[in-house]
Each structure stands twice: as structure tokens, then as C-alpha cells.
Design an enzyme around this catalytic site. Structure first.
Site, short mmCIF file in Angstrom:
data_model
loop_
_atom_site.label_atom_id
_atom_site.label_comp_id
_atom_site.label_asym_id
_atom_site.label_seq_id
_atom_site.Cartn_x
_atom_site.Cartn_y
_atom_site.Cartn_z
N TYR A 1 41.99 -56.43 -32.78
CA TYR A 1 43.01 -56.85 -33.76
C TYR A 1 44.33 -57.19 -33.06
O TYR A 1 44.94 -58.24 -33.28
CB TYR A 1 43.19 -55.73 -34.79
CG TYR A 1 44.18 -56.04 -35.88
CD1 TYR A 1 43.89 -56.98 -36.86
CD2 TYR A 1 45.41 -55.39 -35.93
CE1 TYR A 1 44.80 -57.25 -37.87
CE2 TYR A 1 46.32 -55.66 -36.93
CZ TYR A 1 46.01 -56.59 -37.90
OH TYR A 1 46.92 -56.87 -38.89
N LYS B 1 46.55 -60.74 -32.79
CA LYS B 1 47.91 -60.87 -33.33
C LYS B 1 48.92 -61.23 -32.23
O LYS B 1 49.90 -61.92 -32.49
CB LYS B 1 48.31 -59.58 -34.07
CG LYS B 1 47.43 -59.33 -35.31
CD LYS B 1 47.50 -60.49 -36.30
CE LYS B 1 46.71 -60.25 -37.57
NZ LYS B 1 46.81 -61.32 -38.54
N1 NAD Z 1 48.55 -54.81 -44.86
C1 NAD Z 1 49.16 -54.55 -43.72
O1 NAD Z 1 49.68 -53.44 -43.52
C2 NAD Z 1 49.28 -55.61 -42.64
C3 NAD Z 1 50.02 -55.30 -41.50
C4 NAD Z 1 50.13 -56.26 -40.51
C5 NAD Z 1 49.54 -57.50 -40.64
N2 NAD Z 1 48.82 -57.78 -41.77
C6 NAD Z 1 48.19 -59.10 -41.85
O2 NAD Z 1 48.40 -59.69 -43.11
C7 NAD Z 1 47.25 -60.44 -43.52
C8 NAD Z 1 46.76 -59.97 -44.88
O3 NAD Z 1 46.57 -58.56 -44.86
P1 NAD Z 1 46.05 -57.77 -46.16
O4 NAD Z 1 46.50 -56.36 -46.01
O5 NAD Z 1 46.39 -58.52 -47.40
O6 NAD Z 1 44.45 -57.82 -45.88
P2 NAD Z 1 43.20 -57.96 -46.85
O7 NAD Z 1 42.01 -57.55 -46.07
O8 NAD Z 1 43.45 -57.28 -48.15
O9 NAD Z 1 43.16 -59.54 -47.14
C9 NAD Z 1 42.59 -60.43 -46.23
C10 NAD Z 1 42.10 -61.65 -47.00
O10 NAD Z 1 41.53 -62.57 -46.06
C11 NAD Z 1 40.30 -63.03 -46.59
N3 NAD Z 1 39.44 -63.47 -45.49
C12 NAD Z 1 38.79 -62.72 -44.58
N4 NAD Z 1 38.08 -63.50 -43.76
C13 NAD Z 1 38.30 -64.79 -44.14
C14 NAD Z 1 37.85 -66.06 -43.69
N5 NAD Z 1 36.99 -66.17 -42.66
N6 NAD Z 1 38.31 -67.17 -44.31
C15 NAD Z 1 39.15 -67.07 -45.36
N7 NAD Z 1 39.59 -65.91 -45.87
C16 NAD Z 1 39.17 -64.77 -45.25
C17 NAD Z 1 39.73 -61.85 -47.37
O11 NAD Z 1 38.75 -62.25 -48.32
C18 NAD Z 1 41.01 -61.30 -48.02
O12 NAD Z 1 41.29 -61.95 -49.24
C19 NAD Z 1 46.23 -60.28 -42.39
O13 NAD Z 1 46.33 -61.37 -41.50
C20 NAD Z 1 46.66 -59.01 -41.71
O14 NAD Z 1 46.26 -58.93 -40.37
C21 NAD Z 1 48.68 -56.87 -42.77
#
Ligand code: NAD
Length: 277
Positions: free
Chosen positions: A182, A186
């Protein structure tokens, strides 16, 4: 909203839940028309197989029927904006190109791309790292963002206007124990962001990254509770951020008021990246 996105068209990836969904709704509130995309759509018969490949969080969301791709579109239409939902797997280059082309023919332009789709559902030390998960993380988080940037670039270049916002993570800036795959993706997002910022400037395309800390989405709720508490303790505020904290920053970076900002990695992290004691 202190700035308006009226007349703009935004496409958000991975917007069936979590941050992507919050971003779509926030950009719509700021006035933009929104294309909601995700690999999962409500009632898609391929959801079971897809979510099995995606991992545990997606499996739970599919089983509990909490996939909100099309319904988010309806919420946006209820705000008086135009909106459409598309099934789009960011790892499938042909599908990404086809969807972008379809959006151009239906909406005429794409002004804002939010590369949000990501996988954040596993941790493993190097010796236990599953190669399938390593490859999946690279494909979705990094190559997926690259595919979307590449597909939208020609339209933004012709428009001489565009905003690309990529989702990084503090795991990418600081590393993460058990997060080699991961964190690598990033960190890669930051290199992609800064390089494309340089290439996009002459076409008035800005490319920026948001660096979230820990944000209260479904994916965060499914992390191990003791790990979750340790992460919360590391923030200066002693609480996780909310999806709207990320969405507001994205709306600002999408606005004309942010037109001189490019190549930045903006932490929205509640001070998790600061030295606290
Ligand atoms: N939640 C956190 O604390 C956090 C922290 C740092 C970074 N992020 C980043 O923010 C983004 C969203 O995080 P989140 O917490 O909402 O995650 P989440 O897992 O709830 O949402 C991810 C979404 O991406 C979709 N997805 C997965 N693979 C896919 C593909 N091949 N094509 C299209 N869609 C796809 C999933 O269906 C889902 O709707 C991610 O990139 C994550 O790395 C989140």
C-alpha cells in the site's frame, strides 16, 4: 461554499462508498455535474465475484447491499445537477477509455478527475506478503490512477483546462509497518502527481495529491480495533477525520481559486504526520 464549480464536469473513481462518494456529493454541492464511477454497481450480477477479488471490505459491502454508485447519482440529480453512473474498473485500460469517451459525448467535457479508487484492506509483513495482494495493490492504486490520467489527458489538453486530484496517504509519505504494498503505491502516486504537474502546466492542467491520515470510512471501521486506537492516538486531535474533510480540500483544489497550485501533496491528516509526545 466559498468557491463555485458551476458549469464544471467532475469524474470520481471508486465512488460507491467512503471518500469517493463523499467527494462526489461535495463537488455536486459546489455546483459541478458529476460522473460517479466504481467497479461495483448496485445489483450487478458480477458483484460477488468482483468483491471476492477486491477483498474483505468490498465483500461485506456487497453482502450488506451497501453499494451506492447509482443511488449517489440520484442524490446528485436531486440537487439539480446532471449526473451519470458508470461501471469502471480502473485497472481495465480499455474500459477506462470507453467510459471517458462516453462521458465526453454525453457531457461535452471533463474538467475534474478525482483518482480515488483504492484498496486498503490488508497488512502483512514482508515475509508474509501475499504476491496476489501486492500485484492487486499496484494495479488498482497506482496503475489505475495512471490509466485514468492518461485517458483524460487529451480532453483536458484540448480544453486547456483541467484539475486532477490523486489520493495518496501518509503511508506513502512516512511508510507503514506491514504496509509495504500500500505504502509503495501511495509513494508512487506522489511521483506521478509531481511529474504530471510539470507536464500539465502549459495546458493549465493542475495535478495535486491529497495525503489523508486516518479518515472515518467503512474501510477504516474494519481495521483491527487496537491498531485503530493506536492510529487515533497519533493524531494531534485524538480523533479520525471525516470524509467531508477530504472532500472539502478536493473541492478547493478543483476550483479556479486554486489555479496556481500544482504538484502539491496536501496533508489532510489531523496532525498524524507531526511529532507528538
Ligand atoms: N480511509 C482512510 O483512512 C484513507 C487514508 C488514506 C488514504 N485513503 C485513500 O482514499 C481512497 C478511498 O478510501 P476509502 O476509505 O473510501 O476506501 P474504500 O475501500 O471504502 O473505497 C474504495 C472504493 O474503490 C473501489 N474500487 C476498488 N477497486 C477498484 C477498481 N479496480 N476500479 C474501480 N473502483 C475500485 C471500491 O469498490 C470502493 O468503492 C483510497 O485511495 C485510499 O487509499 C483512505
Amino acid at each position: 461554499m466559498p468557491f463555485s464549480l458551476e458549469g464544471k464536469v467532475a469524474l470520481v473513481t471508486g465512488a460507491s462508498r467512503g471518500l469517493g462518494r463523499a467527494d462526489a456529493l461535495c463537488l455536486a454541492r459546489a455546483g459541478a455535474d458529476i460522473i460517479v464511477t466504481d467497479i461495483l454497481l448496485e445489483d450487478d450480477e458480477q458483484n460477488d465475484a468482483t468483491s471476492e477479488k477486491l477483498g474483505p471490505v468490498s465483500q461485506i459491502m456487497v453482502q450488506s447491499k451497501t453499494v451506492y454508485t447509482k443511488s449517489t447519482t440520484q442524490q446528485i440529480k436531486d440537487m439539480g445537477r446532471k449526473s451519470a453512473a458508470f461501471k469502471m474498473d480502473v485497472t481495465n485500460k480499455e474500459e477506462v477509455e470507453r467510459v471517458m469517451g462516453e462521458v465526453i459525448s454525453q457531457f461535452g467535457r471533463i474538467d475534474i478527475l478525482v483518482n480515488n479508487a483504492g484498496t486498503l484492506d490488508h497488512t502483512a509483513r514482508l515475509e508474509d506478503q501475499n504476491d496476489d495482494y501486492w500485484n492487486r495493490d499496484l494495479n488498482v492504486n497506482l496503475t489505475g490512477a495512471y490509466n485514468c490520467c492518461k485517458a483524460v489527458w487529451k480532453y483536458m489538453k484540448e480544453q486547456k483546462d483541467g484539475r486532477i486530484i490523486n489520493m495518496a496517504s501518509v503511508a506513502g509519505t512516512h511508510g507503514g509497518y506491514g504496509q509495504a504494498s500500500y505504502a509503495t503505491t501511495k509513494a508512487g502516486i506522489l511521483g506521478l502527481t509531481k511529474s504530471l504537474a510539470l507536464e500539465g502546466a502549459k495546458y493549465q492542467i493542475t495535478v495535486n495529491a491529497i495525503v489523508p491520515g486516518i479518515i472515518n470510512t467503512e474501510a477504516f471501521q474494519f481495521t483491527n480495533p487496537s491498531m485503530r486506537n493506536r492510529m487515533i492516538e497519533r493524531t494531534a486531535f485524538k480523533r479520525p477525520g471525516e470524509p467531508e474533510d477530504i472532500a472539502n480540500a478536493i473541492a478547493f483544489l478543483s476550483s479556479k481559486e486554486a489555479s496556481y497550485i500544482t504538484g502539491v501533496a496536501l496533508p489532510v491528516a489531523g496532525g498524524i504526520d507531526l511529532f507528538t509526545f
